[in-house]
Design a protein around this motif. Structure first.
Motif, PDB file in Angstrom:
ATOM      1  N   VAL A  82     -39.323 139.474 -31.010  1.00 26.29           N
ATOM      2  CA  VAL A  82     -39.912 138.348 -30.285  1.00 26.29           C
ATOM      3  C   VAL A  82     -40.868 138.887 -29.225  1.00 26.29           C
ATOM      4  CG1 VAL A  82     -39.459 136.348 -28.819  1.00 26.29           C
ATOM      5  CG2 VAL A  82     -37.885 136.904 -30.677  1.00 26.29           C
ATOM      6  N   LEU A  83     -42.064 138.320 -29.189  1.00 26.31           N
ATOM      7  CA  LEU A  83     -43.055 138.740 -28.210  1.00 26.31           C
ATOM      8  C   LEU A  83     -42.668 138.249 -26.818  1.00 26.31           C
ATOM      9  CD1 LEU A  83     -46.320 137.807 -30.143  1.00 26.31           C
ATOM     10  CD2 LEU A  83     -45.336 140.086 -29.917  1.00 26.31           C
ATOM     11  N   ALA A  84     -42.989 139.058 -25.823  1.00 27.63           N
ATOM     12  CA  ALA A  84     -42.855 138.607 -24.446  1.00 27.63           C
ATOM     13  C   ALA A  84     -43.874 137.494 -24.198  1.00 27.63           C
ATOM     14  CB  ALA A  84     -43.101 139.771 -23.487  1.00 27.63           C
ATOM     15  N   PRO A  85     -43.609 136.592 -23.249  1.00 26.48           N
ATOM     16  CA  PRO A  85     -44.524 135.462 -23.012  1.00 26.48           C
ATOM     17  C   PRO A  85     -45.971 135.884 -22.798  1.00 26.48           C
ATOM     18  CG  PRO A  85     -42.483 135.129 -21.805  1.00 26.48           C
ATOM     19  CD  PRO A  85     -42.402 136.516 -22.395  1.00 26.48           C
ATOM     20  N   GLU A  86     -46.195 136.977 -22.056  1.00 27.76           N
ATOM     21  CA  GLU A  86     -47.576 137.400 -21.802  1.00 27.76           C
ATOM     22  C   GLU A  86     -48.218 137.943 -23.083  1.00 27.76           C
ATOM     23  OE1 GLU A  86     -44.733 140.678 -20.437  1.00 27.76           O
ATOM     24  OE2 GLU A  86     -44.917 138.488 -20.268  1.00 27.76           O
ATOM     25  N   GLU A  87     -47.415 138.597 -23.955  1.00 26.99           N
ATOM     26  CA  GLU A  87     -47.946 139.074 -25.234  1.00 26.99           C
ATOM     27  C   GLU A  87     -48.297 137.904 -26.138  1.00 26.99           C
ATOM     28  OE1 GLU A  87     -45.967 143.158 -26.550  1.00 26.99           O
ATOM     29  OE2 GLU A  87     -44.466 141.621 -26.113  1.00 26.99           O
ATOM     30  N   LEU A  88     -47.429 136.905 -26.178  1.00 29.40           N
ATOM     31  CA  LEU A  88     -47.692 135.717 -26.994  1.00 29.40           C
ATOM     32  C   LEU A  88     -48.976 135.046 -26.554  1.00 29.40           C
ATOM     33  CD1 LEU A  88     -46.898 133.561 -29.074  1.00 29.40           C
ATOM     34  CD2 LEU A  88     -45.480 132.496 -27.288  1.00 29.40           C
ATOM     35  N   GLU A  89     -49.153 134.890 -25.256  1.00 30.78           N
ATOM     36  CA  GLU A  89     -50.366 134.244 -24.754  1.00 30.78           C
ATOM     37  C   GLU A  89     -51.603 135.064 -25.093  1.00 30.78           C
ATOM     38  OE1 GLU A  89     -52.637 131.340 -23.417  1.00 30.78           O
ATOM     39  OE2 GLU A  89     -50.448 131.259 -23.647  1.00 30.78           O
ATOM     40  N   HIS A  93     -52.030 137.045 -27.743  1.00 31.28           N
ATOM     41  CA  HIS A  93     -52.321 136.876 -29.165  1.00 31.28           C
ATOM     42  C   HIS A  93     -52.897 135.489 -29.449  1.00 31.28           C
ATOM     43  CE1 HIS A  93     -50.841 140.706 -30.548  1.00 31.28           C
ATOM     44  NE2 HIS A  93     -49.682 140.531 -29.924  1.00 31.28           N
ATOM     45  N   ARG A  94     -52.448 134.490 -28.721  1.00 26.82           N
ATOM     46  CA  ARG A  94     -53.034 133.151 -28.887  1.00 26.82           C
ATOM     47  C   ARG A  94     -54.498 133.137 -28.478  1.00 26.82           C
ATOM     48  NH1 ARG A  94     -48.268 129.379 -26.230  1.00 26.82           N
ATOM     49  NH2 ARG A  94     -47.082 128.963 -28.148  1.00 26.82           N
ATOM     50  N   ARG A  95     -54.786 133.758 -27.340  1.00 25.53           N
ATOM     51  CA  ARG A  95     -56.164 133.747 -26.837  1.00 25.53           C
ATOM     52  C   ARG A  95     -57.103 134.517 -27.753  1.00 25.53           C
ATOM     53  NH1 ARG A  95     -53.851 135.162 -21.872  1.00 25.53           N
ATOM     54  NH2 ARG A  95     -54.738 137.253 -22.152  1.00 25.53           N
ATOM     55  N   THR A  96     -56.627 135.597 -28.344  1.00 24.64           N
ATOM     56  CA  THR A  96     -57.506 136.453 -29.142  1.00 24.64           C
ATOM     57  C   THR A  96     -57.540 136.073 -30.620  1.00 24.64           C
ATOM     58  OG1 THR A  96     -55.698 138.057 -29.402  1.00 24.64           O
ATOM     59  CG2 THR A  96     -57.234 138.403 -27.576  1.00 24.64           C
ATOM     60  N   SER A  97     -56.698 135.139 -31.048  1.00 25.47           N
ATOM     61  CA  SER A  97     -56.687 134.737 -32.459  1.00 25.47           C
ATOM     62  C   SER A  97     -57.774 133.705 -32.731  1.00 25.47           C
ATOM     63  CB  SER A  97     -55.327 134.143 -32.833  1.00 25.47           C
ATOM     64  OG  SER A  97     -55.370 133.582 -34.135  1.00 25.47           O
ATOM     65  N   ALA A  98     -58.543 133.919 -33.793  1.00 28.07           N
ATOM     66  CA  ALA A  98     -59.549 132.928 -34.185  1.00 28.07           C
ATOM     67  C   ALA A  98     -58.901 131.608 -34.589  1.00 28.07           C
ATOM     68  CB  ALA A  98     -60.393 133.474 -35.338  1.00 28.07           C
ATOM     69  N   LEU A  99     -57.622 131.642 -34.953  1.00 28.40           N
ATOM     70  CA  LEU A  99     -56.939 130.400 -35.329  1.00 28.40           C
ATOM     71  C   LEU A  99     -56.860 129.431 -34.145  1.00 28.40           C
ATOM     72  CD1 LEU A  99     -54.026 131.840 -37.496  1.00 28.40           C
ATOM     73  CD2 LEU A  99     -56.025 130.572 -38.294  1.00 28.40           C
ATOM     74  N   VAL A 115     -47.723 128.044 -37.188  1.00 30.31           N
ATOM     75  CA  VAL A 115     -48.960 128.801 -37.400  1.00 30.31           C
ATOM     76  C   VAL A 115     -48.723 130.232 -36.943  1.00 30.31           C
ATOM     77  CG1 VAL A 115     -51.405 129.020 -36.821  1.00 30.31           C
ATOM     78  CG2 VAL A 115     -50.391 126.746 -37.109  1.00 30.31           C
ATOM     79  N   CYS A 116     -48.970 131.188 -37.861  1.00 34.52           N
ATOM     80  CA  CYS A 116     -48.711 132.604 -37.591  1.00 34.52           C
ATOM     81  C   CYS A 116     -49.985 133.419 -37.749  1.00 34.52           C
ATOM     82  CB  CYS A 116     -47.663 133.150 -38.569  1.00 34.52           C
ATOM     83  SG  CYS A 116     -46.085 132.302 -38.513  1.00 34.52           S
ATOM     84  N   ASP A 117     -50.011 134.585 -37.121  1.00 32.74           N
ATOM     85  CA  ASP A 117     -51.141 135.496 -37.295  1.00 32.74           C
ATOM     86  C   ASP A 117     -50.917 136.379 -38.525  1.00 32.74           C
ATOM     87  OD1 ASP A 117     -49.375 137.502 -36.549  1.00 32.74           O
ATOM     88  OD2 ASP A 117     -50.269 137.838 -34.582  1.00 32.74           O
ATOM     89  N   ARG A 127     -46.524 136.915 -36.842  1.00 34.72           N
ATOM     90  CA  ARG A 127     -46.033 136.479 -35.533  1.00 34.72           C
ATOM     91  C   ARG A 127     -46.281 134.992 -35.350  1.00 34.72           C
ATOM     92  NH1 ARG A 127     -48.607 141.895 -33.281  1.00 34.72           N
ATOM     93  NH2 ARG A 127     -50.515 140.797 -33.842  1.00 34.72           N
ATOM     94  N   VAL A 128     -45.252 134.256 -34.985  1.00 37.42           N
ATOM     95  CA  VAL A 128     -45.389 132.815 -34.776  1.00 37.42           C
ATOM     96  C   VAL A 128     -46.125 132.576 -33.463  1.00 37.42           C
ATOM     97  CG1 VAL A 128     -44.179 130.630 -34.490  1.00 37.42           C
ATOM     98  CG2 VAL A 128     -43.264 132.357 -36.057  1.00 37.42           C
ATOM     99  N   LEU A 129     -47.333 131.998 -33.559  1.00 41.40           N
ATOM    100  CA  LEU A 129     -48.127 131.726 -32.362  1.00 41.40           C
ATOM    101  C   LEU A 129     -47.941 130.303 -31.857  1.00 41.40           C
ATOM    102  CD1 LEU A 129     -51.502 133.520 -33.235  1.00 41.40           C
ATOM    103  CD2 LEU A 129     -49.456 134.441 -32.126  1.00 41.40           C
TER     104      LEU A 129
END
Length: 430
Positions: free
Chosen positions: A66-73, A75-81, A105-107, A111-113
């Motif tokens: 499981v990603l830490a909250p800051e890691e999840l955020e 990956h969300r910001r940098t994902s084209a999705l 929605v996953c990358d 990873r579940v974003l």
């Protein structure tokens, strides 16, 4: 065992409990190495073989990273999705909620974003770690729609005991991959999951349609970005003497002067200002532009510049081709289809006709239109390296194929007959 494998329509025609009992018998027999009452669907059987090789336990998930909250955020910001998440949500969340399912929605790493949908199902999903930040690759969770769609690169529906890991068998899920229209890169998957009682074969078609709409939205954004770059580059190119081209960060052409326009130029992954040798242009001066690059050709490309090609298939899903010559070298990551085509041509240096390549890759010699279209894209990236009539590597080119350590890992998800045959033989010499 019957020759005809299961299909979704047959399962739908059964009573729900009867279908789940049949799938359970197929799963248990297959995992025990016994003869199942009916063959599993090909996409499921292939996934079961992969996850067994990965050492996944059928009784529990291998891990719940499981990603830490800051890691999840991040990956969300940098994902084209993220650019098309609203469209995905509008297309599926309401339907998923009403049918007691959830949207996930996953990358590209599984990873579940994001996840949305029925509140009660979201709570149940927490129990199997189908939560934001969790990883749902086949390596972590065995056969499941998210991980299997990522591995096979095709839309997949996994129902009940088709899941490899026992705690997931009360679930049904359907997922479709989303690719970046700018470079064909796999961005991730769109998935709908819920209790097995909510199974319906049309869910896969719905998820696939929304994934294609997401790709369409990304394509529209890309075209607008190219138009903005063209507006910036046009007055600059008017002042350039000789040959020059303005491209976006993915190599798509926005404007050109002194040379025939092309749709796209292959660029190295980490492009920087300075000087760069490209097989199709020669030595170029590289300057940054807002949203792209200005490439000014310094010299005519030497006709004999490309000398050596290295086709690296040793890394899982990170296949690449490197072209080198007197003036320098250039590398590019490959899509699964282009990796298949180049592997076949490297293994068969005498060349292949379109019909022969169609048989090699699709098992159908009539699919020549598809082969010609794909080879046209490959040859745009490998000017001076590939010849045609027949398709082949040029005779003066030295070709090296770097294979994985284990023959079974040679393009492991490829169904191309030529690749499958070489996997069985342990690979063939290029």
């Amino acid at each position: 065992m019957k020759d005809t494998p299961l299909d979704l329509s047959r399962l739908m025609a059964m009573d729900a409990r009867q279908a789940m009992r049949l799938l359970q018998r197929v799963r248990e027999a297959s995992l025990a190495g016994d003869r199942p009452p009916v063959a599993p669907r090909p996409v499921i059987g292939a996934s079961w073989q992969r996850v067994r090789r990965l050492g996944v336990s059928p009784d529990r998930q291998s891990g719940r990273a499981v990603l830490a909250p800051e890691e999840l955020e991040h990956h969300r910001r940098t994902s084209a999705l993220g650019e098309v998440m609203r469209g995905i949500s509008d297309g599926l969340t309401g339907i998923a909620d009403a049918s007691l399912q959830i949207l996930v929605v996953c990358d590209a790493q599984g990873r579940v974003l994001w996840r949305e949908g029925n509140t009660r199902v979201l709570r149940r999903a927490d129990g199997i770690s189908l939560a934001e930040g969790a990883v749902w690759s086949e390596r972590m969770t065995g056969t499941n729609a998210i991980g299997t769609a990522l591995a096979a690169r095709v839309p997949v529906q996994v129902h009940s005991a088709e899941h490899f890991v026992r705690p997931l068998t009360p679930w049904t899920c359907a997922a479709a991959p989303v690719h970046d229209p700018r470079d064909g890169r796999l961005l991730g998957v769109v998935d709908v999951s819920g209790p097995a009682s909510g199974f319906h074969p049309t869910t896969l078609a719905l998820v696939t349609s929304v994934a294609r709409l997401a790709e369409s939205g990304l394509r529209e954004r890309h075209l607008r970005a190219v138009e903005r770059l063209r507006a910036v580059a046009a007055p600059i190119l008017c002042r350039v003497g000789g040959r020059a081209v303005a491209v976006d960060t993915h190599g798509w052409t926005a404007a050109v002067t002194g040379m025939a326009p092309v749709d796209r130029l292959p660029l190295p992954k980490s492009l920087r200002p300075g000087r760069l040798w490209l097989p199709s242009l020669g030595m170029c001066a590289v300057e940054p532009l807002p949203g792209g690059w200005l490439l000014t050709v310094e010299e005519e490309p030497p006709p004999d510049a490309p000398r050596r090609v290295v086709l690296d298939l040793s890394r899982p899903r990170r296949w690449s081709v490197t072209v080198s010559g007197a003036a320098g070298s250039w590398a590019r990551e490959l899509t699964p289809r282009h990796a298949e085509l180049l592997y076949v041509l490297a293994a068969r240096r005498e060349g292949r006709s379109a019909a022969e390549l169609a048989a090699d890759v699709f098992g159908d010699p009539t699919r020549t239109v598809t082969v010609r279209a794909e080879m046209s894209r490959v040859r745009r990236h490998l000017a001076g390296v590939l010849a045609h009539r027949p398709y082949r590597f040029s005779e003066e080119i030295e070709v090296e194929v770097v294979r994985p350590a284990h023959p079974a890992d040679l393009l492991p998800h490829s169904t191309a007959p030529a690749v499958a045959a070489d996997r069985v033989r342990g690979g063939c010499e290029a």
